[in-house]
Design a protein around this motif. Structure first.
Motif, mmCIF file in Angstrom:
data_model
loop_
_atom_site.group_PDB
_atom_site.id
_atom_site.type_symbol
_atom_site.label_atom_id
_atom_site.label_comp_id
_atom_site.label_asym_id
_atom_site.label_seq_id
_atom_site.Cartn_x
_atom_site.Cartn_y
_atom_site.Cartn_z
ATOM 1 N N UNK A 10 34.315 64.784 28.284
ATOM 2 C CA UNK A 10 35.499 65.476 27.793
ATOM 3 C C UNK A 10 36.741 64.902 28.480
ATOM 4 N N UNK A 11 37.427 63.972 27.844
ATOM 5 C CA UNK A 11 38.596 63.352 28.479
ATOM 6 C C UNK A 11 39.776 64.299 28.655
ATOM 7 N N UNK A 12 39.678 65.530 28.139
ATOM 8 C CA UNK A 12 40.773 66.494 28.280
ATOM 9 C C UNK A 12 40.711 67.262 29.590
ATOM 10 N N UNK A 13 39.697 66.979 30.435
ATOM 11 C CA UNK A 13 39.606 67.706 31.698
ATOM 12 C C UNK A 13 38.981 66.842 32.783
ATOM 13 N N UNK A 47 25.741 66.422 37.259
ATOM 14 C CA UNK A 47 25.437 67.407 36.220
ATOM 15 C C UNK A 47 26.314 67.222 34.996
ATOM 16 N N UNK A 48 27.586 66.848 35.207
ATOM 17 C CA UNK A 48 28.495 66.661 34.074
ATOM 18 C C UNK A 48 28.098 65.452 33.246
ATOM 19 N N UNK A 49 27.560 64.433 33.896
ATOM 20 C CA UNK A 49 27.223 63.202 33.187
ATOM 21 C C UNK A 49 25.873 63.268 32.481
ATOM 22 N N UNK A 50 25.046 64.240 32.846
ATOM 23 C CA UNK A 50 23.722 64.291 32.228
ATOM 24 C C UNK A 50 23.827 64.714 30.765
ATOM 25 N N UNK A 51 22.873 64.300 29.946
ATOM 26 C CA UNK A 51 22.945 64.672 28.526
ATOM 27 C C UNK A 51 22.702 66.167 28.323
ATOM 28 N N UNK A 80 25.902 72.138 24.780
ATOM 29 C CA UNK A 80 27.150 71.626 24.190
ATOM 30 C C UNK A 80 28.150 71.179 25.255
ATOM 31 N N UNK A 81 27.669 70.485 26.273
ATOM 32 C CA UNK A 81 28.545 69.937 27.296
ATOM 33 C C UNK A 81 28.929 70.889 28.406
ATOM 34 N N UNK A 82 28.396 72.114 28.382
ATOM 35 C CA UNK A 82 28.749 73.119 29.390
ATOM 36 C C UNK A 82 27.476 73.565 30.113
#
Length: 131
Positions: A10-13, A47-51, A80-82
């Motif tokens: 998410x390039x917005x954060x 954790x953020x980079x994992x699928x 969903x990315x969270x």
């Protein structure tokens, strides 16, 4: 001033959750220098980079099945990315089970993270903030 890392999906954060428009300095070196980087960004990056473990479009009732799997496995998962922790999944399932079909349909119009946040807010309001 510490540098933050861009969220890989998410390039917005930033990875730590700060909105991109409020970040004063981005860490541009790879790997980032630990002394000049946001500690939360560095610790949350794996954790953020994992699928994603689960993906659900809006109005998909199988989101609750995924949340119930999180509760059964007693392990957080990425939806969903969270990242969704065990407590949030349990609270969302409890609130969902107590709602009528009309309210469930209204909740399903929200994206998955908003649905979870709304159920946590309802639980917090009902219980007076206690866990």
């Amino acid at each position: 001033m510490t540098g933050h890392l861009h969220h890989p999906r998410d390039p917005r954060q930033a990875v730590c959750g700060l909105p991109a428009d409020t970040v004063a300095r981005w860490e541009t070196e790879d790997p980032p220098v630990a002394e000049r980087s946001c500690e939360d960004c560095l610790t949350l990056l794996p954790d953020a980079a994992r699928p994603d473990d689960y993906t659900h479009p809006a109005s998909d009732a199988t989101l609750l099945e995924s949340l119930r799997r999180i509760v059964a496995a007693r392990q957080h998962a990425k939806i969903d990315g969270v990242l969704v922790d065990l407590w949030s999944a349990r609270v969302t399932c409890a609130i969902w089970d107590r709602h009528s079909d009309e309210h469930r349909q209204r909740l399903l119009t929200l994206p998955s993270h908003e649905l979870i946040l709304r159920c946590v807010a309802i639980y917090t309001r009902v219980t007076g903030g206690s866990r």
